[in-house]
Write a protein that holds these residues in place. Structure first.
Motif, mmCIF file in Angstrom:
data_model
loop_
_atom_site.group_PDB
_atom_site.id
_atom_site.type_symbol
_atom_site.label_atom_id
_atom_site.label_comp_id
_atom_site.label_asym_id
_atom_site.label_seq_id
_atom_site.Cartn_x
_atom_site.Cartn_y
_atom_site.Cartn_z
ATOM 1 N N GLN A 102 0.833 -1.204 0.000
ATOM 2 C CA GLN A 102 0.000 0.000 0.000
ATOM 3 C C GLN A 102 0.867 1.252 0.000
ATOM 4 O O GLN A 102 0.603 2.214 -0.738
ATOM 5 N N PHE A 103 1.920 1.238 0.834
ATOM 6 C CA PHE A 103 2.835 2.385 0.885
ATOM 7 C C PHE A 103 3.486 2.624 -0.473
ATOM 8 O O PHE A 103 3.510 3.768 -0.967
ATOM 9 N N GLU A 104 3.982 1.572 -1.092
ATOM 10 C CA GLU A 104 4.684 1.725 -2.368
ATOM 11 C C GLU A 104 3.749 2.179 -3.480
ATOM 12 O O GLU A 104 4.106 3.023 -4.302
ATOM 13 N N ARG A 105 2.551 1.617 -3.531
ATOM 14 C CA ARG A 105 1.618 2.019 -4.588
ATOM 15 C C ARG A 105 1.226 3.482 -4.460
ATOM 16 O O ARG A 105 0.990 4.164 -5.463
ATOM 17 N N GLU A 106 1.172 3.979 -3.216
ATOM 18 C CA GLU A 106 0.796 5.373 -3.005
ATOM 19 C C GLU A 106 1.966 6.330 -3.147
ATOM 20 O O GLU A 106 1.800 7.441 -3.676
ATOM 21 N N PHE A 107 3.159 5.896 -2.715
ATOM 22 C CA PHE A 107 4.277 6.828 -2.611
ATOM 23 C C PHE A 107 5.380 6.643 -3.652
ATOM 24 O O PHE A 107 6.203 7.538 -3.818
ATOM 25 N N ALA A 108 5.432 5.495 -4.328
ATOM 26 C CA ALA A 108 6.531 5.246 -5.266
ATOM 27 C C ALA A 108 6.671 6.348 -6.331
ATOM 28 O O ALA A 108 7.796 6.802 -6.598
ATOM 29 N N PRO A 109 5.581 6.811 -6.954
ATOM 30 C CA PRO A 109 5.758 7.879 -7.966
ATOM 31 C C PRO A 109 6.381 9.138 -7.383
ATOM 32 O O PRO A 109 7.241 9.761 -8.021
ATOM 33 N N THR A 110 5.976 9.504 -6.167
ATOM 34 C CA THR A 110 6.530 10.704 -5.525
ATOM 35 C C THR A 110 7.992 10.497 -5.155
ATOM 36 O O THR A 110 8.840 11.391 -5.370
ATOM 37 N N ILE A 111 8.304 9.327 -4.606
ATOM 38 C CA ILE A 111 9.690 9.037 -4.231
ATOM 39 C C ILE A 111 10.585 9.017 -5.470
ATOM 40 O O ILE A 111 11.686 9.593 -5.474
ATOM 41 N N ASP A 112 10.121 8.367 -6.531
ATOM 42 C CA ASP A 112 10.904 8.324 -7.774
ATOM 43 C C ASP A 112 11.157 9.739 -8.290
ATOM 44 O O ASP A 112 12.271 10.060 -8.751
ATOM 45 N N GLN A 113 10.141 10.586 -8.240
ATOM 46 C CA GLN A 113 10.280 11.961 -8.719
ATOM 47 C C GLN A 113 11.295 12.739 -7.881
ATOM 48 O O GLN A 113 12.158 13.456 -8.427
ATOM 49 N N LEU A 114 11.210 12.607 -6.560
ATOM 50 C CA LEU A 114 12.149 13.308 -5.684
ATOM 51 C C LEU A 114 13.578 12.835 -5.920
ATOM 52 O O LEU A 114 14.524 13.635 -5.876
ATOM 53 N N GLN A 115 13.743 11.546 -6.185
ATOM 54 C CA GLN A 115 15.082 11.029 -6.474
ATOM 55 C C GLN A 115 15.588 11.574 -7.798
ATOM 56 O O GLN A 115 16.755 11.979 -7.912
ATOM 57 N N ASP A 116 14.723 11.578 -8.800
ATOM 58 C CA ASP A 116 15.132 12.070 -10.120
ATOM 59 C C ASP A 116 15.435 13.561 -10.097
ATOM 60 O O ASP A 116 16.222 14.053 -10.927
ATOM 61 N N GLN A 117 14.852 14.279 -9.152
ATOM 62 C CA GLN A 117 15.127 15.715 -9.015
ATOM 63 C C GLN A 117 16.392 15.989 -8.205
ATOM 64 O O GLN A 117 16.769 17.154 -8.033
ATOM 65 N N GLY A 118 17.048 14.932 -7.729
ATOM 66 C CA GLY A 118 18.270 15.104 -6.946
ATOM 67 C C GLY A 118 18.023 15.487 -5.509
ATOM 68 O O GLY A 118 18.949 15.908 -4.803
ATOM 69 N N LYS A 119 16.775 15.336 -5.044
ATOM 70 C CA LYS A 119 16.436 15.747 -3.686
ATOM 71 C C LYS A 119 16.540 14.617 -2.661
ATOM 72 O O LYS A 119 16.638 14.879 -1.454
ATOM 73 N N LEU A 120 16.522 13.379 -3.142
ATOM 74 C CA LEU A 120 16.371 12.268 -2.215
ATOM 75 C C LEU A 120 17.215 11.078 -2.649
ATOM 76 O O LEU A 120 17.277 10.734 -3.834
ATOM 77 N N TYR A 121 17.834 10.447 -1.675
ATOM 78 C CA TYR A 121 18.634 9.241 -1.871
ATOM 79 C C TYR A 121 17.938 8.111 -1.119
ATOM 80 O O TYR A 121 17.753 8.187 0.095
ATOM 81 N N GLY A 122 17.528 7.066 -1.820
ATOM 82 C CA GLY A 122 16.822 5.965 -1.192
ATOM 83 C C GLY A 122 17.755 4.874 -0.700
ATOM 84 O O GLY A 122 18.694 4.489 -1.398
ATOM 85 N N ASN A 123 17.515 4.386 0.507
ATOM 86 C CA ASN A 123 18.257 3.255 1.079
ATOM 87 C C ASN A 123 17.240 2.184 1.463
ATOM 88 O O ASN A 123 16.453 2.372 2.395
ATOM 89 N N TYR A 124 17.261 1.041 0.754
ATOM 90 C CA TYR A 124 16.250 0.009 0.944
ATOM 91 C C TYR A 124 16.820 -1.215 1.655
ATOM 92 O O TYR A 124 17.821 -1.787 1.230
ATOM 93 N N HIS A 125 16.154 -1.606 2.739
ATOM 94 C CA HIS A 125 16.466 -2.828 3.474
ATOM 95 C C HIS A 125 15.342 -3.819 3.153
ATOM 96 O O HIS A 125 14.206 -3.649 3.626
ATOM 97 N N ILE A 126 15.634 -4.832 2.360
ATOM 98 C CA ILE A 126 14.610 -5.777 1.914
ATOM 99 C C ILE A 126 14.584 -6.956 2.877
ATOM 100 O O ILE A 126 15.408 -7.866 2.798
ATOM 101 N N VAL A 127 13.614 -6.937 3.799
ATOM 102 C CA VAL A 127 13.546 -7.961 4.836
ATOM 103 C C VAL A 127 12.561 -9.062 4.433
ATOM 104 O O VAL A 127 11.871 -8.954 3.414
ATOM 105 N N SER A 128 12.511 -10.123 5.235
ATOM 106 C CA SER A 128 11.732 -11.308 4.812
ATOM 107 C C SER A 128 11.159 -12.065 6.001
ATOM 108 O O SER A 128 11.133 -13.288 6.013
ATOM 109 N N PHE A 129 10.663 -11.341 6.998
ATOM 110 C CA PHE A 129 10.200 -12.006 8.216
ATOM 111 C C PHE A 129 8.810 -12.618 8.073
ATOM 112 O O PHE A 129 8.428 -13.472 8.867
ATOM 113 N N ILE A 130 8.032 -12.224 7.060
ATOM 114 C CA ILE A 130 6.665 -12.743 6.944
ATOM 115 C C ILE A 130 6.673 -14.242 6.657
ATOM 116 O O ILE A 130 5.788 -14.974 7.111
#
Length: 290
Positions: A102-130
């Motif tokens: 839900q978070f990604e579907r709502e926020f991914a376009p905004t996050i991608d845009q901020l990264q492409d504008q040079g405003k944001l650097y993403g750091n992803y921790h891909i966990v697997s506890f489920i």
């Protein structure tokens, strides 16, 4: 009875007592040796188990291979966007996590845009506890597939495709790796024999386990956990709810007066790049609400 006969009987009884005492002494020594042997055997087994456990712990703590461009301690973090951007968004998420989807579907376009504008650097921790809680293999298979996409230089595109097509948590169709490969066909250039081999062979399985162990030690207990410059912002930033517009506002406020990053320093370009390992500046110290 003659004195001689009495002496003979006493001598025989004395010999019998001496023999019995000697036998009892031998039996006592034998019993001690048996007990000692059993104790030593138990100690040997315990030591063996301890060594095996320690060996397993050490091997799972340190991945045998990490995807190209991964950063942070033991290269457990997947970066996205320009590394010299003034703000960093740290995201902990599980491929099977519905709230993450839900978070990604709502926020991914905004996050991608901020990264492409040079405003944001993403750091992803891909966990697997489920997988551990619900059973199945979809979290680990999905995390490995994301690592394979990073290794090929297509992390962002495949990441967005995965979350747009996320199945229900309790169904776990991603236990079948072929479904993860099929989704890669939506990312031009990703579906290659090398990517398929990476997914099918679980190439980054030890990396996936190490990322999960790092999450277990982080103090966080739920996903998504999202931080902006080390401060938790999901589901709230102070008293404000997170929304795409608020995220843009918070990033702009944090970046006020700072030089924007350049896309040339991005770690998620179509061709894989190698980034020197560095300590993750956003390693959490406490668990946020949510």
């Amino acid at each position: 009875m003659s004195e001689k006969n009495r002496e003979g009987k006493r001598s025989a009884r004395d010999q019998m007592r001496e023999q019995r005492a000697a036998q009892e002494a031998r039996d006592a020594r034998k019993k001690k040796l048996i007990v000692l042997g059993a104790v030593l055997a138990v100690l040997a087994v315990a030591v063996g188990i301890g060594v095996a456990v320690q060996s397993n712990r050490s091997s799972s703590d340190t991945p045998s291979a990490a995807p190209a461009g991964a950063i942070g301690n033991k290269n457990l973090v997947i970066p996205d966007g320009p590394a010299n951007a003034p703000s960093t968004l740290t995201v902990y998420e599980d491929p099977r996590c519905p709230a993450c989807g839900q978070f990604e579907r709502e926020f991914a376009p905004t996050i991608d845009q901020l990264q492409d504008q040079g405003k944001l650097y993403g750091n992803y921790h891909i966990v697997s506890f489920i997988d551990r809680h619900d059973g199945g293999k979809g979290s680990k298979n999905g995390a490995n597939a994301l690592a394979c996409a990073q290794d090929a230089g297509y992390f962002r595109a495949y990441h967005d495709v995965l979350y747009r097509n996320q199945p229900q948590e309790t169904v776990d169709p991603w236990k079948d790796k072929s479904q993860l490969i099929t989704l890669a066909k939506q990312v031009p250039g990703l579906d290659t024999p090398a990517f398929e081999q990476c997914v099918n062979s679980n190439k980054f399985g030890s990396w996936v386990s190490a990322v999960e162990q790092d999450f277990d030690k982080s103090g966080y207990t739920s996903t998504p956990t999202v931080l902006l410059n080390g401060k938790p912002i999901y589901p709230k930033n102070g008293t404000e709810d997170i929304t795409p517009d608020n995220l843009v506002k918070w990033v702009n406020e944090a970046n006020a007066g700072k030089t924007l990053g350049t896309t040339g320093s991005a770690s998620a370009s179509p061709a894989p790049t190698s980034t020197a390992a560095e300590t993750d500046p956003n390693q959490p110290a406490a668990s946020p609400a949510g």
